[in-house]
Motif scaffolding. Structure first.
Motif, mmCIF file in Angstrom:
data_model
loop_
_atom_site.group_PDB
_atom_site.id
_atom_site.type_symbol
_atom_site.label_atom_id
_atom_site.label_comp_id
_atom_site.label_asym_id
_atom_site.label_seq_id
_atom_site.Cartn_x
_atom_site.Cartn_y
_atom_site.Cartn_z
ATOM 1 N N ASP A 1 0.838 -1.193 0.000
ATOM 2 C CA ASP A 1 0.000 0.000 0.000
ATOM 3 C C ASP A 1 0.879 1.252 0.000
ATOM 4 O O ASP A 1 1.134 1.837 1.047
ATOM 5 N N GLU B 1 0.070 4.039 -1.139
ATOM 6 C CA GLU B 1 -0.730 5.251 -0.980
ATOM 7 C C GLU B 1 -0.482 5.887 0.381
ATOM 8 O O GLU B 1 -0.520 7.108 0.524
ATOM 9 N N THR B 2 -0.233 5.054 1.383
ATOM 10 C CA THR B 2 -0.079 5.559 2.750
ATOM 11 C C THR B 2 1.322 5.393 3.306
ATOM 12 O O THR B 2 1.714 6.103 4.229
#
Length: 231
Positions: free
Chosen positions: A156, A158-159
């Motif tokens: 992930d 995105e974070t």
């Protein structure tokens, strides 16, 4: 593997299991007898392979306690990969992170050459921006060898930045660093809020786990950037 398997073959296979987190940090790995049976090798060969992994900082061996994967493999034993978040927060600034793109394109020949990879080996390209007090601090342009770190395909980003994710998930045994001055191209200038052609400070890093390349990253900073290293 045959009974003639060399300690290097065993060492590299065990290092691969650690890199892919089949044996995660802190895990107790099978004993020498069990590994000798699995690999069809002499126990002395297994012992030498484990000694090599211990010298590289990938495992910790203790009498009567067995062999465990190091909680912080290699990074503390050889070199600490800096976390951009810690750099920024250490300066008293507020850290922010922004994912710009992630894709699996056909890489340019220079990237394959730098990593020493043949055509067909899948590579993930991740571009992201690290900010300090909302001002651009570093443009991270990274290629990840998915054969070496398959978990990156579903990570992930995105974070969590690939910088932080790889420090936690991809131990390495060797690294190469390059630092240079360059002129910002149009895309770099737009992201870093500079004029095209304005000077930038570029750091490049390649890491390997034994013979296997893990990642090639370019870290591009505005001209005001200062690099400080403590040894």
């Amino acid at each position: 593997m045959s009974a003639r398997s060399s300690f290097r073959t065993l060492r590299d296979e065990m290092a691969r299991r650690i890199a892919e987190r089949r044996w995660p940090p802190g895990a107790l790995i099978p004993g020498e007898e069990a590994l000798a049976r699995e690999f069809g090798a002499a126990r002395a060969t297994v012992n030498r392979a484990l000694q090599e992994l211990a010298r590289a900082g990938l495992v910790e061996r203790r009498r009567r306690a067995g062999t465990r994967v190091a909680l912080h493999p290699v990074r503390e034993a050889r070199f600490v990969i800096p976390l951009v978040r810690q750099e920024i927060e250490g300066r008293g600034a507020t850290y922010r992170y922004r994912l710009l793109s992630r894709e699996e394109p056909s890489p340019p020949e220079i990237v394959r050459a730098r990593l020493g990879l043949d055509d067909g080996v899948p590579l993930l390209r991740v571009r992201c921006l690290h900010l300090a007090d909302n001002a651009p601090y570093q443009l991270e342009d990274r290629w990840i060898n998915l054969d070496a770190v398959p978990g990156a395909r579903t990570a992930d980003f995105e974070t969590v930045s690939p910088n932080e994710w790889l420090v936690e998930n991809a131990p390495f045994t060797e690294a190469e660093f390059t630092f240079r001055a360059a002129a910002a191209g149009p895309e770099e200038a737009a992201v870093l809020q500079l004029r095209a052609g304005e000077p930038v400070f570029v750091g490049e890093r390649i890491t390997w786990l034994r013979e296997r390349p893990i990642t090639l990253v370019s870290m591009i900073h505005p001209p005001s950037h200062r690099m400080v290293t403590r040894l």
